[in-house]
Motif scaffolding. Structure first.
Motif, PDB file in Angstrom:
ATOM      1  N   GLU A 247     -23.108   1.408   4.611  1.00 27.89           N
ATOM      2  CA  GLU A 247     -23.318   2.566   3.758  1.00 27.89           C
ATOM      3  C   GLU A 247     -23.354   2.124   2.298  1.00 27.89           C
ATOM      4  OE1 GLU A 247     -20.399   5.496   4.499  1.00 27.89           O
ATOM      5  OE2 GLU A 247     -21.001   5.845   6.586  1.00 27.89           O
ATOM      6  N   ARG A 248     -24.342   2.631   1.572  1.00 21.36           N
ATOM      7  CA  ARG A 248     -24.452   2.301   0.159  1.00 21.36           C
ATOM      8  C   ARG A 248     -23.431   3.079  -0.642  1.00 21.36           C
ATOM      9  NH1 ARG A 248     -30.427   2.471  -2.098  1.00 21.36           N
ATOM     10  NH2 ARG A 248     -29.257   1.544  -3.813  1.00 21.36           N
ATOM     11  N   ARG A 249     -22.959   2.459  -1.711  1.00 17.47           N
ATOM     12  CA  ARG A 249     -22.000   3.142  -2.567  1.00 17.47           C
ATOM     13  C   ARG A 249     -22.659   4.345  -3.222  1.00 17.47           C
ATOM     14  NH1 ARG A 249     -19.796  -1.428  -6.494  1.00 17.47           N
ATOM     15  NH2 ARG A 249     -22.002  -1.984  -6.453  1.00 17.47           N
ATOM     16  N   PRO A 250     -21.906   5.447  -3.391  1.00 22.37           N
ATOM     17  CA  PRO A 250     -22.471   6.628  -4.076  1.00 22.37           C
ATOM     18  C   PRO A 250     -22.963   6.247  -5.463  1.00 22.37           C
ATOM     19  CG  PRO A 250     -20.356   7.151  -3.053  1.00 22.37           C
ATOM     20  CD  PRO A 250     -20.523   5.662  -2.950  1.00 22.37           C
ATOM     21  N   THR A 251     -24.150   6.709  -5.808  1.00 20.70           N
ATOM     22  CA  THR A 251     -24.785   6.337  -7.073  1.00 20.70           C
ATOM     23  C   THR A 251     -24.887   7.531  -8.002  1.00 20.70           C
ATOM     24  OG1 THR A 251     -26.095   4.662  -5.932  1.00 20.70           O
ATOM     25  CG2 THR A 251     -26.842   5.313  -8.110  1.00 20.70           C
ATOM     26  N   CYS A 252     -24.644   7.303  -9.274  1.00 18.74           N
ATOM     27  CA  CYS A 252     -24.789   8.358 -10.282  1.00 18.74           C
ATOM     28  C   CYS A 252     -26.264   8.713 -10.433  1.00 18.74           C
ATOM     29  CB  CYS A 252     -24.216   7.887 -11.616  1.00 18.74           C
ATOM     30  SG  CYS A 252     -24.480   9.061 -12.970  1.00 18.74           S
ATOM     31  N   LEU A 253     -26.565   9.994 -10.420  1.00 18.67           N
ATOM     32  CA  LEU A 253     -27.956  10.436 -10.474  1.00 18.67           C
ATOM     33  C   LEU A 253     -28.568  10.242 -11.854  1.00 18.67           C
ATOM     34  CD1 LEU A 253     -27.721  13.730  -8.383  1.00 18.67           C
ATOM     35  CD2 LEU A 253     -28.525  11.482  -7.642  1.00 18.67           C
ATOM     36  N   ARG A 254     -27.749  10.144 -12.900  1.00 20.44           N
ATOM     37  CA  ARG A 254     -28.312  10.021 -14.241  1.00 20.44           C
ATOM     38  C   ARG A 254     -28.518   8.558 -14.659  1.00 20.44           C
ATOM     39  NH1 ARG A 254     -26.085  11.932 -20.269  1.00 20.44           N
ATOM     40  NH2 ARG A 254     -28.042  11.405 -21.324  1.00 20.44           N
ATOM     41  N   CYS A 255     -27.463   7.750 -14.581  1.00 13.86           N
ATOM     42  CA  CYS A 255     -27.571   6.365 -15.070  1.00 13.86           C
ATOM     43  C   CYS A 255     -27.993   5.383 -13.986  1.00 13.86           C
ATOM     44  CB  CYS A 255     -26.265   5.915 -15.711  1.00 13.86           C
ATOM     45  SG  CYS A 255     -24.899   5.662 -14.541  1.00 13.86           S
TER      46      CYS A 255
ATOM     47  N   ARG B 217     -26.189   3.937 -11.812  1.00 17.36           N
ATOM     48  CA  ARG B 217     -25.132   2.977 -11.510  1.00 17.36           C
ATOM     49  C   ARG B 217     -24.233   3.529 -10.409  1.00 17.36           C
ATOM     50  NH1 ARG B 217     -24.414  -1.949 -13.005  1.00 17.36           N
ATOM     51  NH2 ARG B 217     -22.244  -1.643 -13.647  1.00 17.36           N
ATOM     52  N   PRO B 218     -23.518   2.648  -9.654  1.00 12.03           N
ATOM     53  CA  PRO B 218     -22.514   3.144  -8.716  1.00 12.03           C
ATOM     54  C   PRO B 218     -21.520   4.035  -9.450  1.00 12.03           C
ATOM     55  CG  PRO B 218     -22.911   0.813  -8.353  1.00 12.03           C
ATOM     56  CD  PRO B 218     -23.665   1.177  -9.596  1.00 12.03           C
ATOM     57  N   GLN B 219     -21.064   5.105  -8.778  1.00 13.20           N
ATOM     58  CA  GLN B 219     -20.221   6.085  -9.446  1.00 13.20           C
ATOM     59  C   GLN B 219     -18.935   5.493 -10.012  1.00 13.20           C
ATOM     60  OE1 GLN B 219     -19.622   9.374  -6.767  1.00 13.20           O
ATOM     61  NE2 GLN B 219     -21.741  10.077  -6.935  1.00 13.20           N
ATOM     62  N   LYS B 220     -18.401   4.434  -9.375  1.00 16.61           N
ATOM     63  CA  LYS B 220     -17.165   3.829  -9.860  1.00 16.61           C
ATOM     64  C   LYS B 220     -17.359   3.111 -11.185  1.00 16.61           C
ATOM     65  CE  LYS B 220     -14.725   3.214  -5.471  1.00 16.61           C
ATOM     66  NZ  LYS B 220     -14.060   2.244  -4.550  1.00 16.61           N
ATOM     67  N   VAL B 221     -18.590   2.709 -11.475  1.00 16.84           N
ATOM     68  CA  VAL B 221     -18.881   2.015 -12.739  1.00 16.84           C
ATOM     69  C   VAL B 221     -19.950   2.790 -13.515  1.00 16.84           C
ATOM     70  CG1 VAL B 221     -18.141  -0.274 -12.039  1.00 16.84           C
ATOM     71  CG2 VAL B 221     -20.437   0.476 -11.463  1.00 16.84           C
ATOM     72  N   CYS B 222     -19.888   4.096 -13.433  1.00 21.57           N
ATOM     73  CA  CYS B 222     -20.857   4.966 -14.111  1.00 21.57           C
ATOM     74  C   CYS B 222     -20.789   4.758 -15.629  1.00 21.57           C
ATOM     75  CB  CYS B 222     -20.548   6.412 -13.759  1.00 21.57           C
ATOM     76  SG  CYS B 222     -21.520   7.628 -14.664  1.00 21.57           S
ATOM     77  N   LEU B 223     -21.966   4.728 -16.262  1.00 22.63           N
ATOM     78  CA  LEU B 223     -22.036   4.515 -17.714  1.00 22.63           C
ATOM     79  C   LEU B 223     -22.373   5.792 -18.477  1.00 22.63           C
ATOM     80  CD1 LEU B 223     -23.905   1.083 -17.819  1.00 22.63           C
ATOM     81  CD2 LEU B 223     -21.483   1.501 -18.269  1.00 22.63           C
ATOM     82  N   CYS B 224     -22.353   6.918 -17.800  1.00 23.90           N
ATOM     83  CA  CYS B 224     -22.710   8.177 -18.458  1.00 23.90           C
ATOM     84  C   CYS B 224     -21.827   8.526 -19.660  1.00 23.90           C
ATOM     85  CB  CYS B 224     -22.694   9.325 -17.448  1.00 23.90           C
ATOM     86  SG  CYS B 224     -24.097   9.283 -16.299  1.00 23.90           S
ATOM     87  N   PRO B 225     -20.537   8.185 -19.653  1.00 24.72           N
ATOM     88  CA  PRO B 225     -19.730   8.472 -20.853  1.00 24.72           C
ATOM     89  C   PRO B 225     -20.238   7.781 -22.113  1.00 24.72           C
ATOM     90  CG  PRO B 225     -18.292   8.024 -18.986  1.00 24.72           C
ATOM     91  CD  PRO B 225     -19.693   7.680 -18.548  1.00 24.72           C
ATOM     92  N   PHE B 226     -21.045   6.735 -21.938  1.00 21.89           N
ATOM     93  CA  PHE B 226     -21.558   5.998 -23.087  1.00 21.89           C
ATOM     94  C   PHE B 226     -23.000   6.392 -23.443  1.00 21.89           C
ATOM     95  CE2 PHE B 226     -18.450   3.473 -20.776  1.00 21.89           C
ATOM     96  CZ  PHE B 226     -17.532   3.181 -21.781  1.00 21.89           C
ATOM     97  N   LEU B 227     -23.597   7.256 -22.640  1.00 19.53           N
ATOM     98  CA  LEU B 227     -24.951   7.737 -22.927  1.00 19.53           C
ATOM     99  C   LEU B 227     -24.890   8.883 -23.923  1.00 19.53           C
ATOM    100  CD1 LEU B 227     -26.412   7.819 -19.286  1.00 19.53           C
ATOM    101  CD2 LEU B 227     -26.970   6.176 -21.080  1.00 19.53           C
ATOM    102  N   PRO B 228     -25.996   9.174 -24.614  1.00 19.55           N
ATOM    103  CA  PRO B 228     -26.012  10.338 -25.508  1.00 19.55           C
ATOM    104  C   PRO B 228     -25.679  11.613 -24.740  1.00 19.55           C
ATOM    105  CG  PRO B 228     -27.959   8.971 -25.838  1.00 19.55           C
ATOM    106  CD  PRO B 228     -27.277   8.428 -24.631  1.00 19.55           C
TER     107      PRO B 228
END
Length: 287
Positions: free
Chosen positions: A53-61, A63-74
């Motif tokens: 099973e693939r790790r859950p991925t953030c729909l915006r950035c 990246r895998p949800q555990k290392v999501c970079l959305c807090p650093f996006l505009p």
């Protein structure tokens, strides 16, 4: 495709090693061949199938949800008039630490369009061909015929500009640029060579080589006359590099710097053309 990898393995084994009686189970066929075939394929059919099973991925950035970079996006996608067209080598799609998804997350979809391929033509890519024929299109690719983008006179009072950026390794970008005649239709521009890459977790040919995200950030800040754009787009890249370095990644110096310092670990090439390229890196000549 909905079939799981485990399902494909089971089908390929049963198809290849089935007996002439198709209704007979595979383990029975192994029994008929003799009990000494303890390590036969019949036993494989009784093993549990593992589903990766693939790790859950953030729909915006992306990246895998555990290392999501959305807090650093505009917080909101940036409002820009310039439209970026990223022509991406197919090999970039499989790279884990690629930067184009971060760029796309910073801009609205109509301002960042990605075309994947090695060759582009009017039949398959009519939109891209039309953009290349537009007099208000620039292509970011360094060379003797390129003008520094900072020195280009831009008429921002009329329609918006388009900028084409080639996404791939430097050898891939060179191949794509020279094999697609339509990329030589727009005005060719380059960025000031005094810039230095912050993408330190991936090796670059020279210190002046930038990642696609960095090229886009600097280009948009110049085109939009807004230095804040560069800072906002580079923020997730810095966060990505910081995270990777904290978890075991090493700082990658450019090939130019490694050669100058005598710390280039790989064997030197025997091909004369590649040797001359290495010499040009050391003497800081155009690649």
């Amino acid at each position: 495709m909905d079939t799981q990898p485990g399902d494909l393995s089971a089908l390929s084994i049963s198809d290849k090693y089935s007996t002439t009686a198709p209704a007979e189970p595979l383990h029975c066929a192994a029994t008929h061949r003799g009990e000494d075939s303890a390590g036969g394929f019949g036993e494989l059919s009784e093993l549990p199938i593992e589903i990766n099973e693939r790790r859950p991925t953030c729909l915006r950035c992306g990246r895998p949800q555990k290392v999501c970079l959305c807090p650093f996006l505009p917080a909101c996608r940036l409002e820009v008039s310039t439209c970026l067209y990223i022509v991406q080598h197919p090999a970039e799609e499989s790279r884990v630490l690629r930067t184009v998804p971060l760029l796309a997350a910073c801009l609205s979809p109509e301002k960042c369009k990605v075309f994947v391929g090695r060759r582009f033509n009017e039949e398959r890519n009519p939109e891209l061909v039309a953009v290349c024929q537009d007099p208000r299109t620039l292509i970011l690719y360094p060379g003797a015929n390129a003008e520094n983008l900072e020195d280009v006179s831009l008429d921002t009072s009329a329609a918006a500009y388009n900028v084409i950026i080639i996404d791939g390794t430097w050898s891939q970008a060179k191949d794509m640029f020279h094999r697609n005649a339509l990329f030589r239709l727009p005005k060719q521009v380059q960025l000031n060579s005094s810039l230095s890459s912050q993408y330190v977790i991936r090796t670059q040919p020279t210190n002046m080589c930038l990642s696609t995200l960095e090229c886009a950030a600097v280009t948009l800040s110049i085109m939009e006359k807004n230095k804040d754009i560069e800072e906002l787009i580079l923020r997730p890249l810095r966060a990505l590099c910081s995270f990777q370095l904290q978890h075991g990644a090493q700082v990658h110096h450019s090939k130019e710097q490694l050669l100058r310092n005598g710390t280039y670990a790989k064997p030197m090439p025997k091909n004369k053309r590649k040797i001359k390229r290495m010499e040009r890196l050391v003497t800081n000549q155009n690649i």
